[in-house]
Design a protein around this motif. Structure first.
Motif, PDB file in Angstrom:
ATOM      1  N   LEU A  76      23.889  49.260  49.697  1.00 33.97           N
ATOM      2  CA  LEU A  76      24.492  48.129  50.413  1.00 33.97           C
ATOM      3  C   LEU A  76      24.749  48.471  51.880  1.00 33.97           C
ATOM      4  O   LEU A  76      24.574  47.629  52.766  1.00 33.97           O
ATOM      5  CB  LEU A  76      25.777  47.679  49.711  1.00 33.97           C
ATOM      6  N   ARG A  77      25.132  49.714  52.138  1.00 36.10           N
ATOM      7  CA  ARG A  77      25.331  50.143  53.532  1.00 36.10           C
ATOM      8  C   ARG A  77      24.020  50.110  54.297  1.00 36.10           C
ATOM      9  O   ARG A  77      23.951  49.643  55.431  1.00 36.10           O
ATOM     10  CB  ARG A  77      25.934  51.553  53.578  1.00 36.10           C
ATOM     11  N   GLN A  78      22.941  50.613  53.684  1.00 33.34           N
ATOM     12  CA  GLN A  78      21.648  50.622  54.349  1.00 33.34           C
ATOM     13  C   GLN A  78      21.163  49.215  54.681  1.00 33.34           C
ATOM     14  O   GLN A  78      20.423  49.026  55.644  1.00 33.34           O
ATOM     15  CB  GLN A  78      20.595  51.320  53.473  1.00 33.34           C
ATOM     16  N   LEU A  79      21.568  48.246  53.899  1.00 37.63           N
ATOM     17  CA  LEU A  79      21.178  46.859  54.158  1.00 37.63           C
ATOM     18  C   LEU A  79      22.010  46.222  55.265  1.00 37.63           C
ATOM     19  O   LEU A  79      21.725  45.111  55.685  1.00 37.63           O
ATOM     20  CB  LEU A  79      21.276  46.038  52.870  1.00 37.63           C
ATOM     21  N   GLY A  80      23.049  46.929  55.716  1.00 33.90           N
ATOM     22  CA  GLY A  80      23.881  46.431  56.809  1.00 33.90           C
ATOM     23  C   GLY A  80      25.187  45.806  56.363  1.00 33.90           C
ATOM     24  O   GLY A  80      25.985  45.365  57.196  1.00 33.90           O
ATOM     25  N   MET A  81      25.430  45.753  55.048  1.00 35.06           N
ATOM     26  CA  MET A  81      26.664  45.157  54.540  1.00 35.06           C
ATOM     27  C   MET A  81      27.839  46.069  54.872  1.00 35.06           C
ATOM     28  O   MET A  81      27.783  47.268  54.637  1.00 35.06           O
ATOM     29  CB  MET A  81      26.560  44.910  53.039  1.00 35.06           C
ATOM     30  N   GLN A  82      28.906  45.474  55.406  1.00 35.30           N
ATOM     31  CA  GLN A  82      30.026  46.247  55.930  1.00 35.30           C
ATOM     32  C   GLN A  82      31.270  46.126  55.046  1.00 35.30           C
ATOM     33  O   GLN A  82      31.307  45.329  54.123  1.00 35.30           O
ATOM     34  CB  GLN A  82      30.328  45.758  57.340  1.00 35.30           C
ATOM     35  N   ASP A  83      32.304  46.919  55.364  1.00 33.06           N
ATOM     36  CA  ASP A  83      33.632  46.865  54.747  1.00 33.06           C
ATOM     37  C   ASP A  83      33.523  46.747  53.227  1.00 33.06           C
ATOM     38  O   ASP A  83      33.916  45.763  52.627  1.00 33.06           O
ATOM     39  CB  ASP A  83      34.418  45.686  55.337  1.00 33.06           C
ATOM     40  N   ARG A  84      32.986  47.779  52.585  1.00 32.10           N
ATOM     41  CA  ARG A  84      32.649  47.748  51.175  1.00 32.10           C
ATOM     42  C   ARG A  84      33.810  48.201  50.281  1.00 32.10           C
ATOM     43  O   ARG A  84      34.433  49.221  50.536  1.00 32.10           O
ATOM     44  CB  ARG A  84      31.410  48.627  50.934  1.00 32.10           C
ATOM     45  N   HIS A  85      34.068  47.405  49.218  1.00 29.95           N
ATOM     46  CA  HIS A  85      35.166  47.677  48.281  1.00 29.95           C
ATOM     47  C   HIS A  85      34.651  47.593  46.850  1.00 29.95           C
ATOM     48  O   HIS A  85      33.809  46.761  46.538  1.00 29.95           O
ATOM     49  CB  HIS A  85      36.292  46.651  48.451  1.00 29.95           C
ATOM     50  N   TRP A  86      35.201  48.443  45.975  1.00 24.43           N
ATOM     51  CA  TRP A  86      34.837  48.445  44.555  1.00 24.43           C
ATOM     52  C   TRP A  86      36.084  48.206  43.721  1.00 24.43           C
ATOM     53  O   TRP A  86      37.057  48.960  43.804  1.00 24.43           O
ATOM     54  CB  TRP A  86      34.200  49.779  44.200  1.00 24.43           C
ATOM     55  N   LEU A  87      36.073  47.149  42.900  1.00 27.26           N
ATOM     56  CA  LEU A  87      37.132  46.860  41.947  1.00 27.26           C
ATOM     57  C   LEU A  87      36.523  46.953  40.552  1.00 27.26           C
ATOM     58  O   LEU A  87      35.493  46.334  40.283  1.00 27.26           O
ATOM     59  CB  LEU A  87      37.701  45.453  42.154  1.00 27.26           C
ATOM     60  N   HIS A  88      37.152  47.729  39.677  1.00 27.94           N
ATOM     61  CA  HIS A  88      36.568  47.992  38.364  1.00 27.94           C
ATOM     62  C   HIS A  88      37.576  47.737  37.257  1.00 27.94           C
ATOM     63  O   HIS A  88      38.739  48.119  37.357  1.00 27.94           O
ATOM     64  CB  HIS A  88      36.076  49.442  38.288  1.00 27.94           C
ATOM     65  N   PHE A  89      37.102  47.101  36.187  1.00 26.24           N
ATOM     66  CA  PHE A  89      37.893  46.937  34.971  1.00 26.24           C
ATOM     67  C   PHE A  89      37.194  47.730  33.882  1.00 26.24           C
ATOM     68  O   PHE A  89      36.135  47.338  33.393  1.00 26.24           O
ATOM     69  CB  PHE A  89      37.996  45.460  34.579  1.00 26.24           C
ATOM     70  N   GLY A  90      37.762  48.871  33.520  1.00 28.76           N
ATOM     71  CA  GLY A  90      37.164  49.750  32.530  1.00 28.76           C
ATOM     72  C   GLY A  90      37.776  49.590  31.155  1.00 28.76           C
ATOM     73  O   GLY A  90      38.736  48.850  30.957  1.00 28.76           O
ATOM     74  N   CYS A  91      37.200  50.298  30.191  1.00 29.42           N
ATOM     75  CA  CYS A  91      37.649  50.268  28.789  1.00 29.42           C
ATOM     76  C   CYS A  91      37.690  48.841  28.257  1.00 29.42           C
ATOM     77  O   CYS A  91      38.602  48.456  27.528  1.00 29.42           O
ATOM     78  CB  CYS A  91      39.011  50.940  28.641  1.00 29.42           C
ATOM     79  N   ILE A  92      36.703  48.047  28.642  1.00 28.75           N
ATOM     80  CA  ILE A  92      36.679  46.626  28.297  1.00 28.75           C
ATOM     81  C   ILE A  92      36.698  46.392  26.792  1.00 28.75           C
ATOM     82  O   ILE A  92      37.382  45.496  26.297  1.00 28.75           O
ATOM     83  CB  ILE A  92      35.472  45.919  28.957  1.00 28.75           C
ATOM     84  N   THR A  93      35.987  47.216  26.029  1.00 30.95           N
ATOM     85  CA  THR A  93      35.862  47.001  24.591  1.00 30.95           C
ATOM     86  C   THR A  93      37.204  47.045  23.882  1.00 30.95           C
ATOM     87  O   THR A  93      37.464  46.249  22.983  1.00 30.95           O
ATOM     88  CB  THR A  93      34.908  48.049  23.979  1.00 30.95           C
ATOM     89  N   ASN A  94      38.065  47.965  24.291  1.00 28.63           N
ATOM     90  CA  ASN A  94      39.355  48.138  23.617  1.00 28.63           C
ATOM     91  C   ASN A  94      40.529  47.568  24.417  1.00 28.63           C
ATOM     92  O   ASN A  94      41.675  47.881  24.120  1.00 28.63           O
ATOM     93  CB  ASN A  94      39.596  49.626  23.328  1.00 28.63           C
ATOM     94  N   SER A  95      40.248  46.742  25.408  1.00 25.48           N
ATOM     95  CA  SER A  95      41.334  46.214  26.239  1.00 25.48           C
ATOM     96  C   SER A  95      42.071  45.082  25.527  1.00 25.48           C
ATOM     97  O   SER A  95      41.484  44.319  24.761  1.00 25.48           O
ATOM     98  CB  SER A  95      40.783  45.716  27.570  1.00 25.48           C
ATOM     99  N   SER A  96      43.355  44.998  25.806  1.00 25.88           N
ATOM    100  CA  SER A  96      44.179  43.949  25.196  1.00 25.88           C
ATOM    101  C   SER A  96      44.041  42.650  25.996  1.00 25.88           C
ATOM    102  O   SER A  96      43.653  42.656  27.165  1.00 25.88           O
ATOM    103  CB  SER A  96      45.647  44.373  25.187  1.00 25.88           C
ATOM    104  N   LEU A  97      44.384  41.552  25.351  1.00 24.29           N
ATOM    105  CA  LEU A  97      44.368  40.255  26.018  1.00 24.29           C
ATOM    106  C   LEU A  97      45.316  40.270  27.214  1.00 24.29           C
ATOM    107  O   LEU A  97      44.985  39.749  28.290  1.00 24.29           O
ATOM    108  CB  LEU A  97      44.762  39.150  25.035  1.00 24.29           C
ATOM    109  N   ALA A  98      46.470  40.909  27.059  1.00 27.43           N
ATOM    110  CA  ALA A  98      47.456  40.964  28.150  1.00 27.43           C
ATOM    111  C   ALA A  98      46.893  41.719  29.355  1.00 27.43           C
ATOM    112  O   ALA A  98      47.086  41.302  30.503  1.00 27.43           O
ATOM    113  CB  ALA A  98      48.742  41.630  27.655  1.00 27.43           C
ATOM    114  N   ARG A  99      46.192  42.820  29.097  1.00 22.71           N
ATOM    115  CA  ARG A  99      45.614  43.596  30.203  1.00 22.71           C
ATOM    116  C   ARG A  99      44.516  42.796  30.906  1.00 22.71           C
ATOM    117  O   ARG A  99      44.411  42.810  32.138  1.00 22.71           O
ATOM    118  CB  ARG A  99      45.060  44.921  29.679  1.00 22.71           C
TER     119      ARG A  99
END
Length: 194
Positions: free
Chosen positions: A157-180
Motif C-alpha cells: 500500500l505504501r508503494q502505491l502511494g497510500m498514506q497514513d496507514r492504520h491496521w485494526l484487527h479483530f482476532g479469535c473470531i471463532t471463539n469470540s463472545s457476542l458481547a465482545r
C-alpha cells in the motif's frame, strides 16, 4: 473528502459484513461521502489471464471492473479495506484486486523507475485495513511474520502511494463472545476515520 471502502468477503452474514455495516453507519453519521467496491458481489474475477498481462505495461485492461475500480481509487482521499485473513494473509480475491487493478503507468496506480516503484495514488491521504481472523493479533505479529503489517500495509500500500496507514484487527473470531463482537462494532461505529 471521498471515502472508498474495498470489501472482500463472500458471505453477507459474516462478522466482516457486520464490520462493513458499522463502517457505513459511521460514515453516514459523520456525513461522509463514500463508495463501496464489493469484490464478491460485483463478481470480480481476480485471475490474471494472458491478455490482462499483455496489457499490463500499457496500463490497459480488458476487464471493465478494473477500469471502474481504478477510477474510484483515483477519486478517493480515504480508503478502508475490510477483509478476513485466511491462512495468515489476505484472501486471493483481494490479492487479485491488487494484481489486476494496480496498473503501471503515469497517472495510473504506480510508475517503475531505476530506483524502484513510485506510487501514483498519493490522493489517498488516509488508509485503514480492518481485518478479522481466528488468530489473535499478537500471534500474527510474533509467530506468522507480521505479514499483513510488513508486506501488505507497509510495503504494497505504501508503494502505491497510500498514506497514513492504520491496521485494526479483530482476532479469535471463532471463539469470540457476542458481547465482545458488539463492543468491537460499537468501537468501529465511533472510530475517527480521517
Amino acid at each position: 473528502m471521498k471515502t472508498l471502502i474495498v470489501y472482500c468477503h463472500p458471505y453477507n452474514k459474516s462478522f466482516n459484513h457486520a464490520v462493513l455495516t458499522a463502517v457505513k453507519e459511521n460514515l453516514i453519521q459523520n456525513k461522509r461521502d463514500f463508495n463501496i467496491i464489493d469484490l464478491y458481489q460485483d463478481g470480480f474475477n481476480p485471475i490474471y489471464d494472458r491478455e490482462e498481462l499483455r496489457l499490463f505495461h500499457e496500463g490497459g485492461t480488458h476487464d471493465p471492473l478494473v477500469k471502474k475500480y481504478l477510477t474510484m481509487l483515483q477519486g478517493a482521499t480515504t480508503i478502508i479495506f475490510i477483509t478476513p485473513l485466511w491462512w495468515n494473509s489476505i484472501p486471493g480475491m483481494l490479492k487479485g484486486f491488487i494484481d489486476k487493478v494496480m496498473k503501471e503507468g503515469t497517472g495510473l496506480s504506480h510508475t517503475v523507475s531505476k530506483t524502484g516503484i513510485h506510487g501514483e495514488l498519493t490522493n489517498i491521504k488516509h488508509t485503514y485495513v480492518l481485518t478479522t481472523s481466528t488468530s489473535p493479533k499478537f500471534y500474527l505479529r510474533l509467530f506468522c511474520g507480521n505479514a499483513i503489517k510488513k508486506i501488505f500495509i507497509n510495503q504494497t500500500l505504501r508503494q502505491l502511494g497510500m498514506q497514513d496507514r492504520h491496521w485494526l484487527h479483530f482476532g479469535c473470531i471463532t471463539n469470540s463472545s457476542l458481547a465482545r463482537r458488539q463492543k468491537y462494532l460499537s468501537k468501529i461505529e465511533k472510530y475517527h476515520f480521517k
